[in-house]
Scaffold this active site. Sequence first.
Site, mmCIF file in Angstrom:
data_model
loop_
_atom_site.group_PDB
_atom_site.id
_atom_site.type_symbol
_atom_site.label_atom_id
_atom_site.label_comp_id
_atom_site.label_asym_id
_atom_site.label_seq_id
_atom_site.Cartn_x
_atom_site.Cartn_y
_atom_site.Cartn_z
ATOM 1 N N LYS A 143 -18.481 8.750 52.210
ATOM 2 C CA LYS A 143 -17.273 8.594 53.028
ATOM 3 C C LYS A 143 -16.089 8.245 52.130
ATOM 4 O O LYS A 143 -14.977 8.748 52.319
ATOM 5 C CB LYS A 143 -17.499 7.519 54.108
ATOM 6 N N ASP A 177 -15.435 6.011 64.486
ATOM 7 C CA ASP A 177 -16.810 6.502 64.692
ATOM 8 C C ASP A 177 -17.012 6.915 66.150
ATOM 9 O O ASP A 177 -17.991 7.561 66.488
ATOM 10 C CB ASP A 177 -17.824 5.403 64.337
ATOM 11 N N GLN A 224 -20.787 0.499 58.976
ATOM 12 C CA GLN A 224 -21.966 1.329 58.733
ATOM 13 C C GLN A 224 -23.198 0.741 59.421
ATOM 14 O O GLN A 224 -23.514 -0.432 59.249
ATOM 15 C CB GLN A 224 -22.199 1.442 57.213
#
Length: 283
Positions: A52, A119, A96
């Site tokens: 990322k 997300d 994460q």
Amino acid sequence: MVTLMDGKAVSAAVKESVRLEVEQLKKQGVEACLAVIIVGSDPASRVYVNNKKKACELTGIRSEEYALPEETTEQELLTLIDRLNADKKVNGILCQLPLPKHIDENTVIERIDPKKDVDMFSCVNVGKMWVGDGVFLPCTPAGVMELLSYYHIDLCGKNCVVVGRSNIVGKPMACLLLEKNATVTVCHSRTKNLAEICRSADVIVAAVGKAKFITADMVKDGAVVVDVGINRNENGKLCGDVDFENVKEKASYITPVPGGCGPMTIAMLMKNTVSAVKLQNNQ
Ligand code: NAP
């Protein structure tokens, strides 16, 4: 003759369009920034976070990494999220997953400001997506849609079978396919006659997490097969949920693993970060 859907090439094109948008925003004095939080030292999570960060570098998005030790308390993590929520220079916040067991993932997800939830896991953003009013895209399913669109696969009226019903892949995948007027069936571990249902599919999206789960006898001739799965085979090699070697003999289009859906997910995350910048700057 089967066509391989090339996630590397398509994701590169998406990232290039993001890069141009980021450049444009910079000219207007707006810098895009994604904050990435990682708790603990799970090796797979570390790889994802590094990928990322690389994608941020490529697209010109500034990234901030917060690597917290395994023993971080839920309260400490929430305090960091509150700080990032309030920071006007941070546009997107990503935590994460998975988190260590002593931290409740839902509490953490819901603490992220929905305007920074790149997300797209929060209830607010999921709800908005289902009523067709979303700003963000669910990264993995949206990556699948981008691939299908790139290869001009028309979904209108098609029988699409999604195998898997998780909140991050299966369910939002069904939503996006429905939006394109597909007839969608969602299968899971309690589904009866799974093979038969799959055989009726014009498009199969596999998101199960089991190597070689979709076998050639479950696929009709000419079907489009999208493999979201990420598994390790008996030799430790990366593989998807589809028995690729045999299924490719029947499919018209198929995604490889690696190089299919994986790179698309990160490209869509970059796209969401730009959407967050625009949202926060009323553009
Ligand atoms: P998950 O939360 O474990 O969900 C798996 C789904 O598969 C569940 O809905 C489960 O059904 C279903 N399932 C399990 N066994 C089954 C069976 N025998 N028959 C039918 N359905 C069955 O996994 P996930 O997060 O959705 O991820 C799925 C896969 O995609 C994993 O390999 C993951 O690593 C990969 N993934 C890839 C990306 C990417 O960027 N490419 C992103 C996210 C995930 P129940 O609901 O009934 O248990």
